[in-house]
Design an enzyme around this catalytic site. Sequence first.
Site, PDB file in Angstrom:
ATOM      1  NE  ARG A 165      -3.654  -1.978   3.265  1.00  0.00           N
ATOM      2  CZ  ARG A 165      -3.308  -3.624   3.330  1.00  0.00           C
ATOM      3  NH1 ARG A 165      -1.705  -3.601   3.884  1.00  0.00           N
ATOM      4  NH2 ARG A 165      -3.889  -4.685   3.084  1.00  0.00           N
TER       5      ARG A 165
ATOM      6  CE  LYS B 251      -5.887  -1.268   5.498  1.00  0.00           C
ATOM      7  NZ  LYS B 251      -7.353  -1.034   4.703  1.00  0.00           N
TER       8      LYS B 251
ATOM      9  CG  HIS C  79      -5.079   1.261  -3.357  1.00  0.00           C
ATOM     10  ND1 HIS C  79      -4.357   0.592  -2.170  1.00  0.00           N
ATOM     11  CD2 HIS C  79      -5.995   0.247  -2.997  1.00  0.00           C
ATOM     12  CE1 HIS C  79      -4.815  -0.527  -1.885  1.00  0.00           C
ATOM     13  NE2 HIS C  79      -6.296  -1.065  -2.439  1.00  0.00           N
TER      14      HIS C  79
ATOM     15  NE  ARG D 190      -3.250  -3.690  -1.571  1.00  0.00           N
ATOM     16  CZ  ARG D 190      -2.999  -4.210  -0.291  1.00  0.00           C
ATOM     17  NH1 ARG D 190      -1.253  -4.265  -0.470  1.00  0.00           N
ATOM     18  NH2 ARG D 190      -2.840  -4.903   0.209  1.00  0.00           N
TER      19      ARG D 190
ATOM     20  CG  HIS E  85      -5.676  -8.725   1.667  1.00  0.00           C
ATOM     21  ND1 HIS E  85      -6.130  -8.851  -0.015  1.00  0.00           N
ATOM     22  CD2 HIS E  85      -5.561  -7.525   1.753  1.00  0.00           C
ATOM     23  CE1 HIS E  85      -5.737  -7.741   0.060  1.00  0.00           C
ATOM     24  NE2 HIS E  85      -5.659  -6.647   0.444  1.00  0.00           N
TER      25      HIS E  85
ATOM     26  CE1 TYR F 270      -7.708  -3.270  -1.644  1.00  0.00           C
ATOM     27  CE2 TYR F 270      -9.342  -5.043  -1.200  1.00  0.00           C
ATOM     28  CZ  TYR F 270      -8.859  -3.766  -0.372  1.00  0.00           C
ATOM     29  OH  TYR F 270      -9.286  -2.852   0.224  1.00  0.00           O
TER      30      TYR F 270
END
Length: 326
Positions: free
Chosen positions: A171, A195, A272, A275, A298, A307
């Site tokens: 990211r 994250k 993105h 990505r 993820h 995605y």
Amino acid sequence: MRFESELLAFCQYLNRVMGLSDNTVRAYRADVDEFLHLMDLRGVDSLTHVRIEDLRSWMAHESKSHSRSTLARKSVSIRRFFAFLYDRGLIDHDPAATLATPHIPEYLPQVLSEDQAVQLMDTASSEYRQKQDTDHKNLSTVEKKHSCVQKTALALRNRAMVELLYATGIRVAELTALDLDSWDSDNRTVRVMGKGSKERVVPFGVPALKAVEAWVSEGRPVLVHEKQTTGGVQVERALFLGAHGRRIGQRQVRQVVHQLAQEANLPSISPHALRHSAATHLLDGGADLREVQEMLGHSSLRTTQRYTHVSIDQLRERYDLSFPRA
């Protein structure tokens, strides 16, 4: 503000117990704070008195000025807040237990073809060579020479950033957070903080290796010197720097990707999109979905499936293999 203690306890729970990122906690706090402010204006003196009708009324009001994705996040924020209060005995019922989440239509992400990705990387490389050629010319003033040297350094940085974004699928926030010691050229890996403060190690290929090595050895020292000459004291540990020698920001990276795509005559894309492209091209090349999930960071395989998508050509090939008489 009324209910400040409940909101503070909720945010601490999200951060310390659930391990959510600071950005996510801030978003949840803002959502809940908006709702609590409305309850305060309506004279609600206890969260036990909040009813499902109050929540639906608030969501209906918010729907006038927010997208469905934002409304979905707000509903999640409120549900988690009241579940938190109920679990700790701070309220005698959970009014948000039946609060519905707005349906969000799923769209295929914007993805470059493999040829377009190569075109973008070639454009980043040619930008560096053009700046380098200008830098080697006899310039009439010291100021002009300094300007060209800096532009060459920035071109090196830009090439390294897009190569790394595409090679790893990280990211943009993860890219800007990278430090020098995150980079392992011997093993061709980069250590990423994702994250929820979840760390992962992501491999990359030779083109990204060469691009980042050139940036670190030739371009980065120029911008570090720029910071020192303009009064900067502390040497920045960030892998990627802005023009003034400080850690680069996400907005700057987006501008770089957008500008390079424009120069390459490609659709307007964001970091993105690189990505998405990296994940899709990996799957097209035969990578396992769970390997891509781990690479992207993820927590759910379903997120990876959303995605990424298999190209039409790959789908046709698999169809022909499965149905030879089709």
